[in-house]
Scaffold this active site. Structure first.
Site, short mmCIF file in Angstrom:
data_model
loop_
_atom_site.label_atom_id
_atom_site.label_comp_id
_atom_site.label_asym_id
_atom_site.label_seq_id
_atom_site.Cartn_x
_atom_site.Cartn_y
_atom_site.Cartn_z
CG ASP A 148 -2.26 -20.09 -1.83
OD1 ASP A 148 -1.67 -20.08 -0.74
OD2 ASP A 148 -1.85 -20.74 -2.82
CG ASP B 11 -8.08 -4.68 1.58
OD1 ASP B 11 -9.00 -4.20 2.26
OD2 ASP B 11 -8.02 -4.61 0.33
CG ASP C 77 -13.64 -7.01 2.33
OD1 ASP C 77 -13.38 -6.29 3.32
OD2 ASP C 77 -14.08 -6.56 1.26
CE1 TYR D 93 -3.59 -2.55 0.53
CE2 TYR D 93 -4.66 -0.53 1.22
CZ TYR D 93 -4.73 -1.83 0.81
OH TYR D 93 -5.96 -2.43 0.69
CE LYS E 196 1.70 -17.68 -3.07
NZ LYS E 196 0.70 -18.76 -3.19
C1 IPM Z 1 -10.35 -1.24 4.08
C2 IPM Z 1 -10.64 -0.60 2.76
C3 IPM Z 1 -9.51 0.36 2.42
C4 IPM Z 1 -8.24 -0.47 2.31
C5 IPM Z 1 -9.72 1.22 1.17
C6 IPM Z 1 -11.03 1.98 1.23
C7 IPM Z 1 -8.57 2.14 0.93
O1 IPM Z 1 -10.85 -1.57 1.79
O2 IPM Z 1 -10.22 -0.49 5.08
O3 IPM Z 1 -10.27 -2.46 4.14
O4 IPM Z 1 -7.96 -1.05 1.26
O5 IPM Z 1 -7.51 -0.54 3.29
MG MG Z 2 -10.87 -3.54 2.53
#
Ligand code: IPM
Ligand code: MG
Length: 362
Positions: free
Chosen positions: A224, A248, A252, A141, A192
């Site tokens: 993975d 990240d 999710d 990032y 990884k």
């Molecule tokens: C998160 C989001 C952010 C990230 C974006 C909005 C920049 O997806 O906080 O997980 O990738 O960190």
């Molecule tokens: Mg995110």
């Protein structure tokens, strides 16, 4: 001593869900003696529209001076045509970097009342309680060099760089081991290392830090496989620690195990336990302004704030118990609705949580 909280509603559903958090903080201040003062500022697309920057200097200064920051969400289709440096997301990344918030704690807890809301079988997810510790201010990032350059041939080349220093890896691993000590004493470090030297170093440092935590059982998994294991048998995990990008993605996936990303809070902390708290979901432009968004992730983010940055765990528990009560009553926003429950809007859900807090104290 009065603690300072900076409120950053942001974009999309951000202002609606943050309004419920403000109601909650006002209630804790007025009725339960929580000593706080709040201030509100712009970030993200809203800030860009106002002054041409997704993170105005004034907002960053206020954030630095605050004990904690509560953020709604940033981003939306309106700002997608902008270059990356001006996009709303840059506001969020700038806050993380500017405040040094390297440790991102993302719990994924399945409320028993919501077992039906998960797309996975109840036996796979019931009782799920995992914590993802994501490194937040390094990795691909932020690594240099980055950008898009034009080669002599005229062809363009895009570059991002995965970099971690040993000290960056060490400090996030320590946070993860400490979290594991307070929980089930199991830590899975995700990398990884079979392909990326940078994460080979990650693994080496994780093992080294682990020597200071002999009680914690440390394991390693390639990312993975970790993604697969999260949907196959998520309850095998207690705490997971990983890089910015892997975290990240995995967070999710972990969030969705619980039925709705609308339920999950997060904390981003620096070395002084100053923190930024936000729901892990985004700005949901498709439902913005309709009063239907789920405010619970934001209210639970306030609970994390009280626990980690404001040293007021008793208030955090009030909130968490009230959320559970409200779910017991069968109240649901649209994202977590199921047959036999009552669908309510954002404000009604926020009011129900306040009512439950007051009722518990009465
Ligand atoms: C998160 C989001 C952010 C990230 C974006 C909005 C920049 O997806 O906080 O997980 O990738 O960190
Ligand atoms: Mg995110």
């Amino acid at each position: 001593m009065t603690k300072k909280i900076l409120i950053l509603p942001g974009d999309g559903i951000g202002p609606e869900i943050v309004a419920e958090a403000v109601k909650l903080l006002d209630c804790l201040r007025a009725d339960f003696g929580l000593e706080i003062e709040t201030e509100t500022a712009l970030v993200g697309g809203a800030a860009y529209d106002d002054c041409g920057s997704p993170l105005p200097e004034s907002t960053l200064d206020l954030a630095k001076a605050a004990d904690a920051v509560l953020l709604g969400a940033v981003g939306g289709p309106k700002w997608e045509p902008l270059e990356i440096a001006l996009r709303p997301e840059k506001g969020l990344l700038g806050l993380r970097a500017g405040l040094g918030l390297f440790a991102n704690l993302r719990p994924a807890i399945l409320y028993p009342q919501l077992a039906e809301a998960s797309t996975l079988k109840p036996e796979v997810v019931s009782g799920l309680d995992i914590m993802i510790v994501r490194e937040l201010t390094g990795g691909i990032y932020f690594g240099q060099p980055r950008g898009v350059e034009t080669l002599a041939s005229g062809e363009r080349r895009g570059i991002n760089t995965l970099v971690y220093t040993e000290s960056e890896i060490e400090r996030i691993c320590r946070v993860a081991f400490e979290a594991a000590m307070r929980r089930g004493k199991r830590l899975c470090s995700v990398d990884k290392a079979n392909v990326l030297e940078c994460t080979e170093l990650w693994r080496e440092v994780a093992i080294r830090v682990g020597r200071d935590y002999p009680e914690v059982e440390l394991s390693h998994m390639y990312v993975d496989n970790a993604a697969m294991q999260l949907v196959r048998a998520p309850k095998q995990f207690d705490v997971m620690v990983t890089t910015n990008m892997f975290g990240d993605i995995l967070s999710d996936a972990a969030a969705m195990l619980t039925g709705s990303i609308g339920m999950l809070p997060s904390a981003s902390l620096n070395a002084d336990n100053q923190g930024m708290y936000e729901p892990i979901h985004g700005s949901a432009p498709d439902i913005a302004g309709k009063g239907v968004a789920n405010p619970l992730a934001t209210l639970l983010s306030v609970a994390m704030m009280l626990r980690y940055s404001l040293a007021a765990p008793e208030h955090a528990e009030r909130i968490e118990q009230a959320v559970s009560k409200v779910l017991d009553r069968g109240l649901r926003t649209g994202d977590i609705a199921s047959p036999g429950t009552e669908t309510v809007g954002t404000a009604a859900m926020g009011d129900a949580v306040l009512e439950a807090i007051r009722a518990a104290a009465a």
